[in-house]
Design an enzyme around this catalytic site. Structure first.
Site, short mmCIF file in Angstrom:
data_model
loop_
_atom_site.label_atom_id
_atom_site.label_comp_id
_atom_site.label_asym_id
_atom_site.label_seq_id
_atom_site.Cartn_x
_atom_site.Cartn_y
_atom_site.Cartn_z
N LYS A 85 25.75 -43.03 59.63
CA LYS A 85 26.58 -44.25 59.57
C LYS A 85 27.29 -44.45 60.91
O LYS A 85 27.74 -43.46 61.51
CB LYS A 85 27.59 -44.09 58.43
CG LYS A 85 28.44 -45.31 58.12
CD LYS A 85 29.31 -45.04 56.89
CE LYS A 85 30.18 -46.22 56.51
NZ LYS A 85 30.97 -45.96 55.28
N SER A 160 30.71 -49.39 51.58
CA SER A 160 30.48 -49.85 52.93
C SER A 160 29.29 -49.19 53.63
O SER A 160 28.82 -49.69 54.64
CB SER A 160 31.73 -49.61 53.76
OG SER A 160 31.98 -48.22 53.86
N SER A 184 32.32 -45.77 48.95
CA SER A 184 31.33 -46.26 49.92
C SER A 184 30.04 -45.46 50.04
O SER A 184 29.11 -45.92 50.71
CB SER A 184 31.97 -46.38 51.29
OG SER A 184 32.73 -47.54 51.33
N1 GLN Z 1 35.34 -50.76 48.94
C1 GLN Z 1 36.40 -49.87 49.21
C2 GLN Z 1 37.28 -50.44 50.29
O1 GLN Z 1 37.02 -51.53 50.69
C3 GLN Z 1 35.86 -48.52 49.61
C4 GLN Z 1 35.42 -48.45 50.99
C5 GLN Z 1 34.96 -47.07 51.37
O2 GLN Z 1 34.77 -46.20 50.53
N2 GLN Z 1 34.85 -46.87 52.66
O3 GLN Z 1 38.21 -49.86 50.74
#
Ligand code: GLN
Length: 466
Positions: A85, A160, A184
């Site tokens: 990532k 994400s 994410s």
């Molecule tokens: N969707 C969650 C957020 O927007 C989790 C994001 C993540 O785990 N990086 O914070």
């Protein structure tokens, strides 16, 4: 010999592939070439990878092949193709976290996980797409544009870490790394129909990860099967002196879990409220997986969790405050442009609200309350876990929307209601495919007590092996 010829077009388990490479039935170079062909053909439309360094990967794969030819010992990931990532530092790659703030920031060192992958002879091919600073659940907020979902084209891949999940679903790499702050890893694994694993907080070093919310962030793997997950966990878990939140020592080998085929003496909890908040069709699919767990010998118990409504507000308050503080270094002096001037609306929202609630006059009002709610949730959820080995349920309560569809921020946050609990409490959690609803993959989430990551992997393996 090309892989397809070698496997006669059939899927080859990640561990079988690594063994084939070690036994010189397949070379690391051939494996890389094969993956690169798929990337060349499909990445323009899928947009899973945002940066590729094929010559560098080729050189590395050749070195692995050399070692094998010379009879030297090779690592756990020998010759496997790995995607990372784009919020993890890798030397000489643009590590942007998909934000224009960092569009020219070149990694000057390797994150601990990256060094470990290299030490185990994993062949890193490139960096994958994500939501800007990992703040999202759809991978639509990336400065590189959205990623398509290879398993449900036209739909978001989740986020994400959408690029890392899509890269696995599209056969562009063997294993990928993502980060999970509120879901994410698990959310995109669910939407793309692959496996994703968020280890216990402290089991994997975060050194070199651009943090979203440091008390919640954890790095973990994506793969198509449990052997890929196990090999990567064996690579990245364990103490790191440069991340003081990591536990001493190293967990036992995860590859030992993958032959599990029975769940006798395993207690599985099913939380009523997790089902209540999920779409009916998702619930009925998840019930099929729970029936399967029971047919493998697990004892199923129904549980109730009253704090479910506290999860999202607690998570987002902590996230805003910690993210606001983490972004103060992007002030335009060291790392390119000032974040507030170039970031997208979701990152701007978090910075604004984070700055507001971090003000002195509000101390005690928001953040402190969130911390109190955090310990309440932690105590209550751990209590539930005391009576069972794992908790099983849906990963995401609804199906992914179509790319570009307008979604209100609160609806985007609602995707996370079932995943944030594991980050708030620090427990391990995974997602694996349960089946399909309207031809779209649906993930089964498994959660366990802190440091009981093995129980999750064993449960996943039993489902996979039967
Ligand atoms: N969707 C969650 C957020 O927007 C989790 C994001 C993540 O785990 N990086 O914070």
């Amino acid at each position: 010999m090309a892989i397809q010829e070698f496997t006669k077009g059939e899927y080859m388990k990640v561990i079988d592939k690594v063994n084939a490479i070690k036994q010189q039935e397949l070379t690391a170079t051939e494996n890389l070439e094969q993956m690169y062909e798929v990337i060349k053909e499909n990445n323009d439309s899928i947009n899973a990878f945002v940066e590729i360094d094929y010559p560098r990967a080729q050189k590395f794969a050749e070195k692995v092949d050399e070692k094998i030819k010379n009879g030297e010992k090779t690592g756990k990931l020998a010759g496997l193709v790995i995607g990372v990532k784009c919020n993890m530092n890798i030397e000489d790659y643009i590590v942007s976290a998909a934000s224009p703030t960092l569009k020219e920031y070149i990694g000057s060192y390797n994150a601990t996980v990256v060094n470990r992958v290299i030490e185990e002879d994993g062949v890193i091919i490139g960096l994958t797409n994500m939501d800007e600073f990992a703040a999202g659940s759809s991978t639509e907020t990336s400065m590189y544009g959205p990623t398509d979902n290879p398993s449900a084209p036209g739909h978001i891949p989740g986020g994400s870490s959408g690029g890392s999940a899509a890269a696995i679903a599209a056969d562009m790499c063997d294993i990928s790394l993502g980060s999970d702050t509120g879901g994410s890893i698990r959310n995109p694994a669910s939407h793309c129909g692959v496996m994703g694993f968020k280890p216990t907080y402290g089991n994997v070093s975060r050194q070199g990860l651009l943090d979203l919310s440091m008390s919640l962030d954890q790095i973990g793997p994506f793969a198509k099967d449990t052997s890929g997950i196990a090999l990567m966990l064996d690579t990245i878990t364990g103490y790191d002196p440069t991340d003081t939140t990591t536990f001493e020592g190293k967990p036992d080998d995860f590859v030992d879990d993958i032959n599990t085929d029975s769940l006798e003496n395993t207690k599985v909890g099913v939380v009523k409220e997790f089902m209540d908040v999920s779409d009916d069709k998702i619930v009925s699919q998840i019930n099929n997986s729970i029936d399967k767990l029971s047919s493998l010998g697990a004892e199923i118990t129904e549980l109730t969790f009253d704090d479910i409504d506290l999860g999202l507000p607690t998570y987002y308050l902590i996230n805003y405050v910690e993210f606001f503080s983490a972004t103060r270094k992007y002030d335009g002096r060291k790392y390119g442009e000032r974040i507030e001037e170039v970031c997208g609306p979701e990152v701007a929202r978090r910075i604004q609200i984070g700055s507001y609630i971090s003000q002195k006059e509000f101390s005690g009002k928001y953040y402190k309350k969130a911390l109190q709610a955090r310990s309440l949730i932690r105590n209550d959820f751990n209590e539930l876990l005391n009576g069972v080995d794992v908790i099983a349920g849906p990963t995401v309560p609804k199906l992914p929307h179509k790319i570009g569809e307008t979604i209100e921020p609160m609806d985007m946050y609602a995707y996370d209601v079932l995943t944030v609990i594991a980050n708030i409490t620090g427990i391990p959690a995974s997602s694996m495919n349960s089946g399909f609803v309207n031809d779209i993959p649906v993930g089964l989430q498994l959660q366990a007590k802190p440091q009981e990551d093995h129980k999750i992997l064993r449960t996943m393996s039993a489902l996979e092996n039967n």
